[in-house]
Write a protein that holds these residues in place. Structure first.
Motif, PDB file in Angstrom:
ATOM      1  N   UNK A   1       0.853  -1.192   0.000  1.00 52.20           N
ATOM      2  CA  UNK A   1       0.000   0.000   0.000  1.00 52.20           C
ATOM      3  C   UNK A   1       0.889   1.242   0.000  1.00 52.20           C
ATOM      4  N   UNK A   2       0.658   2.151  -0.937  1.00 49.62           N
ATOM      5  CA  UNK A   2       1.480   3.353  -1.086  1.00 49.62           C
ATOM      6  C   UNK A   2       0.922   4.479  -0.230  1.00 49.62           C
ATOM      7  N   UNK A   3       1.725   4.922   0.714  1.00 50.95           N
ATOM      8  CA  UNK A   3       1.323   5.990   1.626  1.00 50.95           C
ATOM      9  C   UNK A   3       1.800   7.321   1.072  1.00 50.95           C
ATOM     10  N   UNK A   4       0.904   8.308   1.084  1.00 51.87           N
ATOM     11  CA  UNK A   4       1.275   9.634   0.588  1.00 51.87           C
ATOM     12  C   UNK A   4       2.247  10.317   1.542  1.00 51.87           C
ATOM     13  N   UNK A   5       3.092  11.159   0.973  1.00 48.41           N
ATOM     14  CA  UNK A   5       4.007  11.940   1.800  1.00 48.41           C
ATOM     15  C   UNK A   5       3.203  12.856   2.712  1.00 48.41           C
ATOM     16  N   UNK A   6       3.685  13.038   3.927  1.00 53.09           N
ATOM     17  CA  UNK A   6       2.998  13.913   4.856  1.00 53.09           C
ATOM     18  C   UNK A   6       3.263  13.507   6.293  1.00 53.09           C
ATOM     19  N   UNK A   7       2.650  14.237   7.228  1.00 55.52           N
ATOM     20  CA  UNK A   7       2.970  14.045   8.640  1.00 55.52           C
ATOM     21  C   UNK A   7       2.131  12.985   9.353  1.00 55.52           C
ATOM     22  N   UNK A   8       1.230  12.313   8.648  1.00 61.08           N
ATOM     23  CA  UNK A   8       0.292  11.431   9.332  1.00 61.08           C
ATOM     24  C   UNK A   8       0.951  10.109   9.722  1.00 61.08           C
ATOM     25  N   UNK A   9       0.824   9.711  10.987  1.00 63.86           N
ATOM     26  CA  UNK A   9       1.461   8.474  11.449  1.00 63.86           C
ATOM     27  C   UNK A   9       0.686   7.233  10.985  1.00 63.86           C
ATOM     28  N   UNK A  10       1.408   6.123  10.837  1.00 65.25           N
ATOM     29  CA  UNK A  10       0.777   4.874  10.424  1.00 65.25           C
ATOM     30  C   UNK A  10       1.591   3.712  10.984  1.00 65.25           C
ATOM     31  N   UNK A  11       0.931   2.573  11.092  1.00 64.00           N
ATOM     32  CA  UNK A  11       1.572   1.360  11.590  1.00 64.00           C
ATOM     33  C   UNK A  11       1.667   0.369  10.428  1.00 64.00           C
ATOM     34  N   UNK A  12       2.878   0.033  10.047  1.00 60.68           N
ATOM     35  CA  UNK A  12       3.086  -0.851   8.907  1.00 60.68           C
ATOM     36  C   UNK A  12       3.075  -2.308   9.364  1.00 60.68           C
ATOM     37  N   UNK A  13       2.318  -3.129   8.632  1.00 58.22           N
ATOM     38  CA  UNK A  13       2.135  -4.534   8.990  1.00 58.22           C
ATOM     39  C   UNK A  13       2.930  -5.437   8.062  1.00 58.22           C
ATOM     40  N   UNK A  14       3.576  -6.445   8.648  1.00 67.33           N
ATOM     41  CA  UNK A  14       4.201  -7.498   7.844  1.00 67.33           C
ATOM     42  C   UNK A  14       3.189  -8.583   7.514  1.00 67.33           C
ATOM     43  N   UNK A  15       2.266  -8.805   8.456  1.00 68.48           N
ATOM     44  CA  UNK A  15       1.250  -9.843   8.292  1.00 68.48           C
ATOM     45  C   UNK A  15      -0.111  -9.180   8.072  1.00 68.48           C
ATOM     46  N   UNK A  16      -0.697  -9.259   6.871  1.00 66.45           N
ATOM     47  CA  UNK A  16      -1.992  -8.625   6.600  1.00 66.45           C
ATOM     48  C   UNK A  16      -3.113  -9.110   7.516  1.00 66.45           C
ATOM     49  N   UNK A  17      -2.985 -10.304   8.076  1.00 64.56           N
ATOM     50  CA  UNK A  17      -4.026 -10.840   8.958  1.00 64.56           C
ATOM     51  C   UNK A  17      -4.223  -9.970  10.195  1.00 64.56           C
ATOM     52  N   UNK A  18      -3.185  -9.209  10.580  1.00 68.77           N
ATOM     53  CA  UNK A  18      -3.297  -8.346  11.755  1.00 68.77           C
ATOM     54  C   UNK A  18      -4.319  -7.234  11.553  1.00 68.77           C
ATOM     55  N   UNK A  19      -4.668  -6.968  10.306  1.00 67.00           N
ATOM     56  CA  UNK A  19      -5.615  -5.903  10.004  1.00 67.00           C
ATOM     57  C   UNK A  19      -7.001  -6.191  10.562  1.00 67.00           C
ATOM     58  N   UNK A  20      -7.288  -7.466  10.780  1.00 62.27           N
ATOM     59  CA  UNK A  20      -8.651  -7.869  11.135  1.00 62.27           C
ATOM     60  C   UNK A  20      -8.798  -8.273  12.585  1.00 62.27           C
ATOM     61  N   UNK A  21      -7.819  -7.956  13.434  1.00 64.37           N
ATOM     62  CA  UNK A  21      -7.838  -8.434  14.814  1.00 64.37           C
ATOM     63  C   UNK A  21      -8.559  -7.506  15.783  1.00 64.37           C
TER      64      UNK A  21
END
Length: 284
Positions: free
Chosen positions: A141-161
């Motif tokens: 997933x391509x994140x736009x440049x800017x100041x917004x924080x994000x948590x990068x996942x190695x395992x996509x399954x974590x998205x649904x927990x």
């Protein structure tokens, strides 16, 4: 009353400012914020004048609360804000959520599988629910440049927990408009699909829109759609324009929004909100 007091009262009344709306609803990115991610002094002054004339100002944004809160704090904003494409009504002064709508994760997974059956693999991100909910970024997933924080996942399954408000989708070849169109045609009866900005196509709970959240916030303030002027720049603002009495698109707005707007103002970098508010603010 003395003659001096009467003269002062008369002068005050003569200089009173009137404004034809009781609510000013503004999108954030591409509308209230300039390309520098800030609100200009001119726009701040125009909004302050509108509120002094009796109007409330509500920010209505696709960003979830954690991506909105720092901007509200910088503005000294202590009223209601509609966040997460209408999923969250947030009281900035009290730093608490008044309402929050989550996306059924099983429905989301099914909807994504149907879209992928049509267009191939998608890159995903998701916004977790809550005041401190992380924005989760999946592989590719391509994140736009800017100041917004994000948590990068190695395992996509974590998205649904944990509960989420929405899912962001990207495709390696399709444009934003094309991806949103395919998604709407494929799963529009299961979820809501919006295009909220460059590289930002979102899957939301069915029936949710900025208009949904704005109507809830307006009700709390005792104002109605007929009292409202709204400003925006992207197709996700179309429901808000449909709800408000008057919709104003920025010069930099998507053509689909301009097509349904009541008027088009200057761009966000040219203080388009202030241009309209200053025209509407009149001295009696």
């Amino acid at each position: 009353m003395s003659s001096a007091a009467a003269s002062a009262a008369s002068a005050s009344a003569a200089s009173a400012v009137t404004f034809p709306y009781r609510l000013v609803a503004t999108d954030l990115d591409g509308t209230l914020l300039g390309e520098d991610h800030a609100v200009s002094a001119r726009t701040r002054d125009a909004l302050a004048a509108a509120t002094e004339a009796g109007a409330a100002h509500i920010i209505v944004t696709g960003r979830a609360v954690p991506w909105t809160r720092s901007i509200l704090d910088d503005l000294g904003y202590d009223g209601l804000a509609v966040c997460g494409q209408g999923a969250q009504v947030y009281h900035a002064g009290e730093h608490r959520l008044l309402t929050s709508v989550t996306l059924d994760r099983q429905v989301a997974v099914l909807a994504l599988s149907k879209i992928e059956a049509e267009v191939g693999p998608l890159a995903l991100a998701a916004s977790r629910d809550g005041l401190d909910g992380d924005v989760l970024i999946g592989p590719g997933y391509k994140v736009q440049d800017g100041p917004l924080p994000a948590l990068f996942l190695d395992d996509p399954a974590e998205m649904w927990t944990a509960p989420i408000n929405k899912v962001y989708i990207q495709h390696p070849e399709l444009s934003d408009d094309a991806l949103a169109k395919v998604a709407q045609e494929t799963v529009g009866g299961m979820v809501a699909v919006v295009m909220a900005g460059p590289g930002v196509v979102e899957i939301l709970p069915l029936g949710l829109s900025k208009a949904t959240g704005l109507s809830l916030a307006a009700r709390r303030l005792g104002v109605t759609a007929a009292d409202t002027i709204a400003f925006g720049d992207m197709p996700n603002d179309i429901p808000m324009f449909g709800w408000a009495r008057h919709g104003v698109a920025m010069a930099n707005a998507h053509e689909r929004l301009k097509a349904v707007a009541d008027e088009v103002t200057a761009s966000n970098d040219e203080d388009g909100i202030a241009v309209v508010l200053e025209r509407l603010l009149q001295r009696d």
